[in-house]
Motif scaffolding. Structure first.
Motif, PDB file in Angstrom:
ATOM      1  N   TYR A   6      59.618  46.450  18.174  1.00 55.31           N
ATOM      2  CA  TYR A   6      60.359  45.936  19.508  1.00 55.31           C
ATOM      3  C   TYR A   6      60.634  45.823  20.741  1.00 55.31           C
ATOM      4  CZ  TYR A   6      63.154  48.077  15.167  1.00 55.31           C
ATOM      5  OH  TYR A   6      63.247  48.459  14.302  1.00 55.31           O
ATOM      6  N   ARG A  60      66.199  48.661  12.078  1.00 50.42           N
ATOM      7  CA  ARG A  60      66.459  47.626  11.071  1.00 50.42           C
ATOM      8  C   ARG A  60      67.984  47.885  10.027  1.00 50.42           C
ATOM      9  NH1 ARG A  60      61.247  45.431   9.925  1.00 50.42           N
ATOM     10  NH2 ARG A  60      62.275  43.596   9.003  1.00 50.42           N
ATOM     11  N   LEU A  68      62.892  50.967   6.475  1.00 47.19           N
ATOM     12  CA  LEU A  68      63.089  50.344   7.894  1.00 47.19           C
ATOM     13  C   LEU A  68      64.999  51.126   8.108  1.00 47.19           C
ATOM     14  CD1 LEU A  68      61.841  47.135   5.811  1.00 47.19           C
ATOM     15  CD2 LEU A  68      61.537  48.405   7.629  1.00 47.19           C
ATOM     16  N   GLU A 101      67.334  42.602   9.774  1.00 45.13           N
ATOM     17  CA  GLU A 101      67.495  42.400  11.479  1.00 45.13           C
ATOM     18  C   GLU A 101      67.314  43.289  12.641  1.00 45.13           C
ATOM     19  OE1 GLU A 101      69.466  39.422  12.573  1.00 45.13           O
ATOM     20  OE2 GLU A 101      71.199  41.433  12.590  1.00 45.13           O
ATOM     21  N   TRP A 102      66.372  43.400  13.618  1.00 50.14           N
ATOM     22  CA  TRP A 102      66.342  44.105  14.639  1.00 50.14           C
ATOM     23  C   TRP A 102      66.717  43.110  15.923  1.00 50.14           C
ATOM     24  CZ3 TRP A 102      64.758  44.669  19.678  1.00 50.14           C
ATOM     25  CH2 TRP A 102      65.191  46.024  20.395  1.00 50.14           C
TER      26      TRP A 102
END
Length: 224
Positions: A139, A193, A188, A216-217
């Protein structure tokens, strides 16, 4: 390129353990292959474990996205990624297509998305929370490179035990509701996420019945 290096303490119950998160290099290749072998035992296909040619491509093409955790002088966990151009209106893809079968020769320096190729932690070290620290580190790479998001397909290894009664969609509904836990998808979610969509035939993975949840992030400093 600025090398990534972060020193921190992780915890074995109440005992602090010193760890270093850094870019991996050729000197780590044997340790990285061992991580894969221990992390993905049969029935996971052996041919999907890293080989040295793939690892050489990682460190040559996108070293910023090739990270490991070192404890007591040895790499015990790793995460690998590449930059791709992702269009949310066309989410479907396979792992082989988007990662070049793990070789990342399709890495794009102008890609808008950091794509997770693999994350692995040796079983003896999983109680230390290394996987979550590695995800957090990527990230930080997303933010540093001003990308739109981190993206990747989450295996669903818990689905095999329920596939005779639940569709993949029903299984994921229960995982997201908390009535079932999946070893990968739940992990996750704990890492921050969020689900995008289910992808069929994502990977040769019998435990997941070949499905994955694309997750996703999003970069909180960008509006996409």
């Amino acid at each position: 390129m600025c090398a990534y290096r972060k020193e921190l303490y992780v915890f074995d119950q109440s005992r602090p353990v010193k760890a270093v998160i850094r870019n991996y290099s050729e000197a780590d290749f044997d340790a990285l292959i061992r991580i894969q072998q221990e992390s993905f035992p049969p029935p996971f296909p052996e041919e999907l474990w890293w080989n040295k040619e793939q690892l050489s491509e990682h460190v040559a093409r996108f070293p910023q996205g090739a990270l490991c955790v070192e404890i007591d002088g040895e790499a015990v966990a790793s995460i690998t990624s590449l930059r791709v151009h992702y269009e949310p209106e066309h989410p479907a893809h396979t792992w082989e297509e988007i990662t070049d079968s793990g070789y990342i020769r399709n890495h794009r320096d102008d890609g808008n998305t950091l794509y997770v190729v693999d994350i692995s932690v040796r079983p003896a070290y999983r109680k230390l929370g290394l996987g979550k620290w590695l995800m957090q580190s990527l990230y930080e790479v997303v933010v540093e490179l001003k990308l739109d998001r981190l993206l990747g397909g989450g295996r669903m290894p818990g689905y095999a035990a329920h596939s005779d009664k639940l569709t993949p969609e029903q299984y994921m509904e229960k995982v997201l509701a908390g009535t079932l836990k999946d070893p990968v998808v739940t992990f996750l979610l704990r890492c921050g996420r969020t689900p995008v969509c289910l992808v069929a035939n994502y990977l040769d993975d019998e435990e997941s019945r070949h499905y994955a949840m694309l997750m996703e992030w999003r970069n909180p400093f960008k509006r996409v």
